[in-house]
Design a protein around this motif. Structure first.
Motif, PDB file in Angstrom:
ATOM      1  N   LEU A  92     -99.163 -80.491   1.017  1.00 36.45           N
ATOM      2  CA  LEU A  92     -99.707 -79.132   0.963  1.00 36.45           C
ATOM      3  C   LEU A  92    -101.082 -79.071   1.618  1.00 36.45           C
ATOM      4  O   LEU A  92    -101.398 -78.127   2.356  1.00 36.45           O
ATOM      5  N   LYS A  93    -101.880 -80.085   1.376  1.00 36.24           N
ATOM      6  CA  LYS A  93    -103.215 -80.132   1.985  1.00 36.24           C
ATOM      7  C   LYS A  93    -103.113 -80.207   3.509  1.00 36.24           C
ATOM      8  O   LYS A  93    -103.946 -79.646   4.230  1.00 36.24           O
ATOM      9  N   THR A  94    -102.071 -80.878   3.987  1.00 33.41           N
ATOM     10  CA  THR A  94    -101.890 -81.069   5.435  1.00 33.41           C
ATOM     11  C   THR A  94    -101.267 -79.856   6.112  1.00 33.41           C
ATOM     12  O   THR A  94    -101.653 -79.505   7.243  1.00 33.41           O
ATOM     13  N   HIS A  95    -100.320 -79.189   5.445  1.00 28.27           N
ATOM     14  CA  HIS A  95     -99.483 -78.190   6.119  1.00 28.27           C
ATOM     15  C   HIS A  95     -99.662 -76.749   5.638  1.00 28.27           C
ATOM     16  O   HIS A  95     -98.973 -75.864   6.148  1.00 28.27           O
ATOM     17  N   HIS A  96    -100.572 -76.485   4.671  1.00 26.17           N
ATOM     18  CA  HIS A  96    -100.600 -75.140   4.081  1.00 26.17           C
ATOM     19  C   HIS A  96    -101.011 -74.048   5.075  1.00 26.17           C
ATOM     20  O   HIS A  96    -100.705 -72.883   4.863  1.00 26.17           O
ATOM     21  N   ARG A  97    -101.679 -74.425   6.151  1.00 26.96           N
ATOM     22  CA  ARG A  97    -102.043 -73.408   7.146  1.00 26.96           C
ATOM     23  C   ARG A  97    -100.821 -72.883   7.901  1.00 26.96           C
ATOM     24  O   ARG A  97    -100.869 -71.765   8.433  1.00 26.96           O
ATOM     25  N   LYS A  98     -99.768 -73.655   7.952  1.00 23.26           N
ATOM     26  CA  LYS A  98     -98.591 -73.257   8.734  1.00 23.26           C
ATOM     27  C   LYS A  98     -97.340 -73.035   7.876  1.00 23.26           C
ATOM     28  O   LYS A  98     -96.458 -72.274   8.268  1.00 23.26           O
ATOM     29  N   LEU A 153    -107.282 -69.935  -0.933  1.00 29.72           N
ATOM     30  CA  LEU A 153    -108.559 -70.655  -0.866  1.00 29.72           C
ATOM     31  C   LEU A 153    -108.966 -70.879   0.584  1.00 29.72           C
ATOM     32  O   LEU A 153    -110.131 -70.691   0.957  1.00 29.72           O
ATOM     33  N   GLU A 154    -108.002 -71.256   1.431  1.00 24.78           N
ATOM     34  CA  GLU A 154    -108.284 -71.448   2.855  1.00 24.78           C
ATOM     35  C   GLU A 154    -108.705 -70.129   3.493  1.00 24.78           C
ATOM     36  O   GLU A 154    -109.662 -70.074   4.284  1.00 24.78           O
ATOM     37  N   ALA A 155    -107.996 -69.052   3.146  1.00 24.41           N
ATOM     38  CA  ALA A 155    -108.326 -67.736   3.703  1.00 24.41           C
ATOM     39  C   ALA A 155    -109.737 -67.313   3.306  1.00 24.41           C
ATOM     40  O   ALA A 155    -110.509 -66.802   4.133  1.00 24.41           O
ATOM     41  N   LYS A 156    -110.098 -67.531   2.052  1.00 22.82           N
ATOM     42  CA  LYS A 156    -111.443 -67.164   1.589  1.00 22.82           C
ATOM     43  C   LYS A 156    -112.513 -67.948   2.337  1.00 22.82           C
ATOM     44  O   LYS A 156    -113.548 -67.389   2.740  1.00 22.82           O
ATOM     45  N   ASN A 157    -112.281 -69.243   2.514  1.00 23.95           N
ATOM     46  CA  ASN A 157    -113.258 -70.056   3.246  1.00 23.95           C
ATOM     47  C   ASN A 157    -113.411 -69.588   4.691  1.00 23.95           C
ATOM     48  O   ASN A 157    -114.533 -69.497   5.220  1.00 23.95           O
TER      49      ASN A 157
END
Length: 315
Positions: free
Chosen positions: A223-229, A269-273
């Motif tokens: 999940l840490k590796t692929h959550h952006r895609k 969390l990624e979107a917020k950052n």
């Protein structure tokens, strides 16, 4: 308004009062029991309650704690019911109570009591950028109790965190720095508790739990590796050679959250950052997170957070 019920005999209907809503615990209530007290807007409340005074009216009242609450007892004891479960919070004991829990304080050892009470609003908790994979790993042991007995060194360390949060609040006049420093200190204190819990969980791990731990650790790494895609549970289950249903089952049983919820947490969390720190516009961020267009990203973000990406950037 009344609700009418009828007795077994053919008697007239008797009125029964509608149950009153459970009142929330208020800062005004907490401050009157405090030797030390501080609060910052609606983000958090710090209190240290000691044996200097006695207040019998604190017990036998059912209240709702609206924020995430940590109570650490340095001396004395508190007997409390939380969501109908009874707890004895003795010396060197820390209990964590989830937001919106219903509680009733049954007995307080006022003659000897010295305790920290720290309440954090759900909104402020969501604004802290926790390492989600660490949080999941600590939650893996099923039925992890919300209460821990700490040794003297652990109590001293947690006390320093609480005191730093308090003094940052009362001694700092710049609201922006108060919030930023508090966010970091609260995150650090919770990570510290997670480390304490992790040490205790390792002692109780069984072979069956170890298998679940390995699956969950591998899932978190993927999940840490692929959550952006990748936002599909099926993708992660296929990578682990298990079914999506089984993946969600072990995650929910071990962490209290499904695979889909963990994926959403990572993406948000990624979107917020990215929204807050990358300098990119909403459209660029939507494409970076593999949404088909800005509109679909906006709908997803608002559904998950209650505000649009643009509103979050300006907050």
């Amino acid at each position: 308004m009344y609700i009418c019920t009828k007795t077994d005999q053919d008697t007239p209907y008797m009125p029964r009062r509608k149950e009153q809503p459970i009142p929330p615990a208020s800062p005004e209530m907490i401050v009157k029991y405090s030797k030390q007290f501080s609060s910052f807007a609606s983000d958090y409340i710090f209190s240290r309650v000691s044996k200097t005074e006695r207040f019998s009216d604190l017990t036998s009242h059912t209240m709702r704690m609206q924020g995430v609450t940590m109570v650490m007892c340095l001396n004395g004891s508190i007997d409390i019911d939380v969501n109908l479960e009874s707890y004895h919070i003795g010396t060197n004991t820390l209990i964590t109570i989830s937001a919106d829990s219903v509680f009733n304080i049954r007995h307080v050892d006022w003659d000897n009591l010295d305790a920290y009470v720290f309440i954090i609003s759900p909104e402020f908790m969501r604004d802290i950028n926790f390492d989600l994979s660490l949080m999941a790993t600590i939650s893996i042991t099923s039925n992890q109790p919300p209460m821990m007995t700490l040794d003297n060194e652990e109590v001293a360390l947690m006390s320093r965190y609480f005191d730093l949060i308090h003094y940052n609040t009362v001694d700092n006049t710049d609201a922006h720095y108060v919030r930023s420093i508090a966010r970091s200190l609260i995150a650090a204190s919770i990570y510290q508790l997670m480390q304490f819990a992790s040490k205790r969980a390792e002692r109780r791990t069984t072979p069956a739990m170890s298998r679940r731990v390995n699956y969950i650790k591998e899932f978190m790494h993927l999940l840490k590796t692929h959550h952006r895609k990748e936002r599909s549970v099926a993708f992660y289950a296929n990578e682990l050679f298990i079914t999506p249903k089984y993946l969600s089952s072990i995650l929910r049983r071990s962490t209290g959250r499904s695979a889909a919820q963990w994926i959403d947490d990572y993406v948000i969390l990624e979107a917020k950052n990215l929204l807050r720190f990358s300098g990119k516009n909403v459209q660029q961020i939507a494409y970076e997170l593999n949404f088909s267009n800005q509109s679909s990203f906006g709908k997803y973000f608002k559904h998950m957070t209650g505000m649009s990406p643009t509103q979050f950037q300006k907050s």
